[in-house]
Enzyme design. Structure first.
Site, PDB file in Angstrom:
ATOM      1  N   ASP A  67       0.810  -1.214   0.000  1.00 29.99           N
ATOM      2  CA  ASP A  67       0.000   0.000   0.000  1.00 29.99           C
ATOM      3  C   ASP A  67       0.850   1.274   0.000  1.00 29.99           C
ATOM      4  O   ASP A  67       2.080   1.225   0.127  1.00 29.99           O
ATOM      5  CB  ASP A  67      -0.949  -0.008   1.207  1.00 29.99           C
ATOM      6  N   ASN A 135      -7.052  -2.963  14.572  1.00 29.20           N
ATOM      7  CA  ASN A 135      -8.452  -3.243  14.216  1.00 29.20           C
ATOM      8  C   ASN A 135      -8.578  -4.461  13.295  1.00 29.20           C
ATOM      9  O   ASN A 135      -9.644  -4.720  12.749  1.00 29.20           O
ATOM     10  CB  ASN A 135      -9.090  -2.017  13.551  1.00 29.20           C
ATOM     11  N   HIS A 137      -6.909  -4.892  10.436  1.00 29.41           N
ATOM     12  CA  HIS A 137      -6.706  -4.657   9.001  1.00 29.41           C
ATOM     13  C   HIS A 137      -5.442  -5.349   8.499  1.00 29.41           C
ATOM     14  O   HIS A 137      -4.497  -5.579   9.249  1.00 29.41           O
ATOM     15  CB  HIS A 137      -6.724  -3.157   8.642  1.00 29.41           C
ATOM     16  N   GLU A 142      -9.504  -1.978   5.747  1.00 29.39           N
ATOM     17  CA  GLU A 142     -10.107  -1.749   7.046  1.00 29.39           C
ATOM     18  C   GLU A 142     -11.286  -2.716   7.250  1.00 29.39           C
ATOM     19  O   GLU A 142     -11.770  -3.325   6.275  1.00 29.39           O
ATOM     20  CB  GLU A 142     -10.588  -0.296   7.133  1.00 29.39           C
TER      21      GLU A 142
HETATM   22  C1  F6R Z   1       1.699  -1.602   6.098  1.00 27.73           C
HETATM   23  C2  F6R Z   1       0.324  -2.072   6.223  1.00 27.73           C
HETATM   24  C3  F6R Z   1      -0.400  -2.140   7.528  1.00 27.73           C
HETATM   25  C4  F6R Z   1       0.492  -2.436   8.729  1.00 27.73           C
HETATM   26  C5  F6R Z   1      -0.317  -2.435  10.015  1.00 27.73           C
HETATM   27  C6  F6R Z   1       0.561  -2.645  11.236  1.00 27.73           C
HETATM   28  O1  F6R Z   1       2.131  -1.657   4.769  1.00 27.73           O
HETATM   29  O2  F6R Z   1      -0.256  -2.394   5.239  1.00 27.73           O
HETATM   30  O3  F6R Z   1      -1.399  -3.126   7.447  1.00 27.73           O
HETATM   31  O4  F6R Z   1       1.123  -3.676   8.546  1.00 27.73           O
HETATM   32  O5  F6R Z   1      -0.988  -1.217  10.137  1.00 27.73           O
HETATM   33  O6  F6R Z   1       1.400  -1.543  11.362  1.00 27.73           O
HETATM   34  P1  F6R Z   1       2.596  -1.545  12.414  1.00 27.73           P
HETATM   35  O7  F6R Z   1       3.520  -2.617  11.988  1.00 27.73           O
HETATM   36  O8  F6R Z   1       3.229  -0.173  12.268  1.00 27.73           O
HETATM   37  O9  F6R Z   1       1.990  -1.784  13.741  1.00 27.73           O
END
Ligand code: F6R
Length: 241
Positions: A67, A135, A137, A142
């Site tokens: 992303d 959450n 995701h 989401e």
């Molecule tokens: C990152 C992504 C997100 C993160 C998730 C956890 O490319 O797609 O899904 O993997 O938000 O983020 P961290 O590792 O910062 O807790």
């Protein structure tokens, strides 16, 4: 789903490295799906060390990222393209032209979504690395994103923006939208590696491993994939015991 529970983040990164190397060494032209955020940073450090010390080569590896924030590009140190260069690509011998991220600054974002999905279809991931949001995701899919989604634009939840504000000067600077691989693009990977640490991930990790498979928790769909390795620390695993 294979679950590996580690004592600390050092061991977590080491275990994740072994899963990643198993793919890269067995298939030197593999397509590796990558993630940003805090969770993969330890793994990326170990990939760089291993490349330098043991000569693992990424010269023929191709990468696709999950992303990118809408509106951010390489000139912004909060963009995911900047993050990837800084945390991984500059430390290994991957060719720049073999690295792919969705373009957060495309003039026509709908076309960019189509381009990225077509790219993913033309080079399915041999492994896809994922972090998980508090959450539930995966990517920026989401809760309540359809399981059959492909690359799309998403409005970030307030909680996700707050969680990610630590990388920005203030909450106001966190973009409101992102472009993300869809859940079906993620599920298309041959193998999936999830890394998660810390107590704030415990609920999401529980729902991913033991919860009902539901669009309320995007990560729960991973129960339906036939080759998933989850590497977590004890805090993230605490509700699963
Ligand atoms: C990152 C992504 C997100 C993160 C998730 C956890 O490319 O797609 O899904 O993997 O938000 O983020 P961290 O590792 O910062 O807790």
């Amino acid at each position: 789903m294979k679950v590996i529970v580690t004592k600390n983040t050092e061991e977590l990164a080491e275990q994740a490295l072994q899963v990643m190397l198993d793919v890269v060494k067995n298939k030197p032209n593999a397509v590796i799906g990558l993630a940003t955020g805090s969770s993969p940073v330890g793994l990326y450090k170990k990939m760089i060390e291993d490349c330098k010390n043991n000569g693992t080569s990424y010269a023929n590896i191709k990468s696709v990222n999950l992303d990118e924030y809408v509106g951010l590009g390489i000139e912004s140190d909060q963009s995911y393209v900047y993050f990837m260069n800084d945390n991984l690509f500059k430390g290994i011998d991957i060719k720049q032209e073999n690295t792919n991220l969705p373009n957060g600054k495309a003039a026509d974002m709908a076309k960019e979504c189509e381009r990225y999905t077509a790219l993913l279809n033309s080079m399915p991931q041999d492994i896809q690395l994922l972090g998980i949001g508090a959450n539930g995701h995966i990517g920026f899919n989401e809760p309540n994103t359809p399981f059959n989604s492909t690359t799309h634009i998403v409005e970030l939840e307030e909680g996700t923006r707050r969680d990610n504000a630590r990388f920005f000067a203030s909450l106001d600077e966190v973009p409101t939208h992102a472009i993300t691989m869809g859940i079906s693009n993620i599920m298309n990977a041959k193998k999936i590696l999830v890394v998660a640490n810390g107590a704030n991930k415990a609920k999401a990790v529980y729902q991913m491993i033991k919860g009902e498979v539901s669009e309320n928790c995007p990560a729960s769909i991973l129960q339906k994939h036939n080759d998933v390795v989850v590497v977590v620390d004890e805090a993230a695993y605490s509700l699963c015991k």
